[in-house]
Design a protein around this motif. Structure first.
Motif, short mmCIF file in Angstrom:
data_model
loop_
_atom_site.label_atom_id
_atom_site.label_comp_id
_atom_site.label_asym_id
_atom_site.label_seq_id
_atom_site.Cartn_x
_atom_site.Cartn_y
_atom_site.Cartn_z
N ILE A 56 0.82 -1.21 0.00
CA ILE A 56 0.00 0.00 0.00
C ILE A 56 0.86 1.26 0.00
N SER A 57 2.18 1.11 0.08
CA SER A 57 3.06 2.26 0.27
C SER A 57 3.18 3.11 -0.98
N CYS A 58 3.19 4.42 -0.76
CA CYS A 58 3.39 5.41 -1.82
C CYS A 58 3.35 6.78 -1.15
N THR A 59 4.14 7.72 -1.64
CA THR A 59 4.09 9.07 -1.09
C THR A 59 2.97 9.88 -1.73
N VAL A 66 4.42 0.65 -4.57
CA VAL A 66 5.66 0.03 -4.11
C VAL A 66 5.49 -1.48 -4.00
N TRP A 67 6.51 -2.21 -4.42
CA TRP A 67 6.54 -3.67 -4.28
C TRP A 67 7.67 -4.06 -3.34
N ASN A 68 7.42 -5.08 -2.52
CA ASN A 68 8.47 -5.69 -1.70
C ASN A 68 8.90 -7.01 -2.33
N LYS A 69 10.14 -7.37 -2.10
CA LYS A 69 10.71 -8.60 -2.66
C LYS A 69 11.14 -9.52 -1.53
#
Length: 588
Positions: A56-59, A66-69
């Protein structure tokens, strides 16, 4: 289509829960490390064995880009794996189309929420960069998609009546109009069948239709005995190709259904499946919900109380089940973090799953950063087991492996209409002692499922820095592994057939091997960065293959894929700016 404001209210203010004894053993393990950002839905398995998870992250907004790996540890454990952040998408997206492409890149399109509604982009794991596709100016929401056997992606669009589709070509980064469905595909789950046709149930009805690739058209199919769509939000659940060749669709009404294919373009036959069990006299269903076909052939799935009005939509709690098609029954299991007794105080649309190469299922709830792994009981199905016939070396770190069932017998995990997380492609695992490594596969020969003895192949590159030595190598598809074969990673000798060329701005241009079969390795030193192209032309000057890439100042490497190009004599033209270099190559 879910109301985002109501969803957030549901997510953050759910308080009701209750208990139920569990009749089947559960095996949930929390990941040791929390993800950097909270989950926002889809997880995708990259062809090197790592996982990318949408957050859900974004400024910019609350939708996220945003993607996590997730990278497994040196012992191959995802539970003890490490997290990192990937490059952000150009657009924010929530509930969008998603596919892992045959070359290992990732395609995403649209979004029911966010800025990406009519836009698509591709992610390159090798460069950690996103590239925009041309804007089709057509809405991709409640976004169905399937990858076709030639590598193009068929995507549903919601312009007009909701029956239109588009086809994306990832090689040329272009769009084409797709065939029009018989009725609206909105909110539907698409299932790829054994004959490579694609089946779905029309929204809010009991009629179904199928896409026939050889005809490039949708045809009317059979009637479903019970409605799978709830009458308030028109949601439904996931669908799966079963190991016996039938399909099974999960319903938001609590009803479920089997589909038996005809084997040709004639309609198949639908029959009623078992309803979800009632819990405390409450009927459960898949009002948008995660599910996954496990290696033992059973389906892990979630369900919540069915919608009873437009006010009482998307209700908590969520229960977890295993469905066994051989006994035609659901068995309730424990929830993540427990072994029994407690219902999850979320709604089932907040759940997501992904098949991992080790045979487990990765699970996440939206808006949390605690992930879990579910380990199924029983043994992997023998009929889904890939076989390895041969491994050939193409260059120092690139190989070709041939065999069968590299795409497995199902598409893996599913959700419904809102995103796709198929894993029906080959993953290669290398083991020596306790150490585990994953190669990167690309240029899969097929994306079909249940292909039997039809030959399959894929190219793969070894992970950087792989120690020299002897390894046990397996091909996995949806977590089911082949028998191991011995693989030796030895010091590489200078390849044969090297041609060294240069011009004013490009030096040390090497193309090898020559003759070539699947790949031509291209390396060069550039005096500056910029776009370059590689064209393969026949003796009449006709372009047979064209690829473009970005160079950096200094040393560059590229693998020109000539798999599928007929044997013969060709010219390879390297073009950068106003200068070009031509050389002759032989393709076997």
């Amino acid at each position: 289509m879910k109301n985002y404001t109501n969803l957030l209210a549901t997510i953050f203010f759910i308080t009701a829960f209750f208990s139920k004894s569990v009749t089947a053993q559960s095996s949930w393990t929390p990941l040791t490390n929390l993800s950097p950002d909270t989950n926002a839905g889809v997880m995708l398995l990259l062809s090197d064995g790592t996982v990318m998870a949408k957050t859900i992250s974004c400024t910019c907004d609350t939708i996220g880009n945003v993607w996590n790996k997730l990278t497994p540890d040196s012992l191959g454990s995802y539970v003890n794996g490490t997290w990192s952040r990937l490059a952000s998408m150009h657009d924010t997206r929530f509930y969008f189309a998603s596919q892992v492409l045959k070359d290992g890149r990732v395609f995403v399109a649209g979004g029911e929420y966010g800025s990406g509604g009519s836009k698509a982009e591709t992610y390159n794991p090798l460069t950690d960069t996103w590239t925009m596709a041309p804007n089709l100016n057509r809405l991709f929401a409640d976004a169905n998609s399937e990858i076709l056997n030639d590598g193009r992606v068929l995507v549903g669009t919601l312009d007009g009546s909701g029956a239109n589709t588009a086809i994306f070509n990832p090689v040329t980064n272009t769009w084409a109009n797709g065939p029009t469905c018989q009725n609206s595909h909105d909110e539907s789950a698409w299932v790829k069948l054994r004959d490579n046709s694609i089946l779905f149930v029309d929204i809010g009805s009991t009629s179904s239709e199928r896409y026939i690739p050889s005809l490039n058209q949708w045809v009317i199919d059979g009637q479903v005995p019970d409605s799978l769509y709830d009458p308030y939000s028109y949601e439904s659940g996931a669908g799966f190709l079963l190991p016996d060749g039938r399909a099974f669709f999960l319903g938001a009404t609590g009803h479920n259904a089997y589909y038996t294919p005809s084997g040709n373009t004639s309609p198949g036959t639908w029959t009623a499946g078992p309803d979800f069990p009632t819990i405390h006299d409450t009927l459960y269903g898949t009002v948008d919900a995660a599910a996954a076909m496990m290696v033992n052939g059973k389906i892990l799935c979630t369900a919540s109380p069915i919608n009873t009005s437009t006010v009482n939509e998307y209700q908590a709690p969520t229960a977890f089940f295993e469905f066994d098609y051989t006994s035609n029954s659901f068995t309730r299991i424990g929830t993540p973090g427990t072994t029994d007794s407690i219902d999850y105080t979320i709604t089932c649309f907040e759940t997501t799953m992904l098949n991992l190469p080790d045979g487990t299922i990765l699970y996440a709830s939206q808006y949390t950063n605690q992930y879990y792994v579910y380990t199924p009981g029983g043994t992997p199905l023998a009929q889904g087991k890939p076989t390895i016939n041969n491994i050939s070396k193409l260059n120092c770190d690139t190989f070709k492996v041939t065999g069968t069932l590299f795409n497995g017998i199902s598409e893996g995990a599913a959700y419904g209409d809102d995103w796709q997380m198929a894993t029906n492609y080959p993953i290669i695992r290398l083991t020596t002692g306790t150490k585990v490594y994953y190669a990167r596969t690309f240029n899969w020969s097929s994306t079909n499922v249940q292909t039997g003895t039809t030959p399959d192949s894929t190219l793969f590159t070894l992970p950087a820095g792989l120690p020299y030595g002897t390894y046990s190598l397996v091909v996995t598809a949806n977590g089911i592994s082949s028998n191991p074969v011995t693989f030796v990673n030895s010091i590489c000798t200078t390849p044969s057939g090297i041609q060294k060329l240069e011009n004013n701005n490009t030096t040390n241009l090497l193309l090898y091997p020559n003759p070539a079969e699947d790949l031509i390795n291209v390396s060069f030193t550039a005096k500056d960065g910029g776009t370059y192209s590689l064209n393969v032309t026949d003796i009449f000057g006709r372009i047979i293959k064209q690829e473009t890439a970005q160079s950096v100042m200094g040393d560059n490497k590229y693998m020109l894929n000539v798999n599928g190009v007929s044997g013969g004599v060709y010219m390879v033209i390297f073009q950068k700016g106003d200068e070009s270099i031509k050389t002759r190559v032989i393709i076997k």
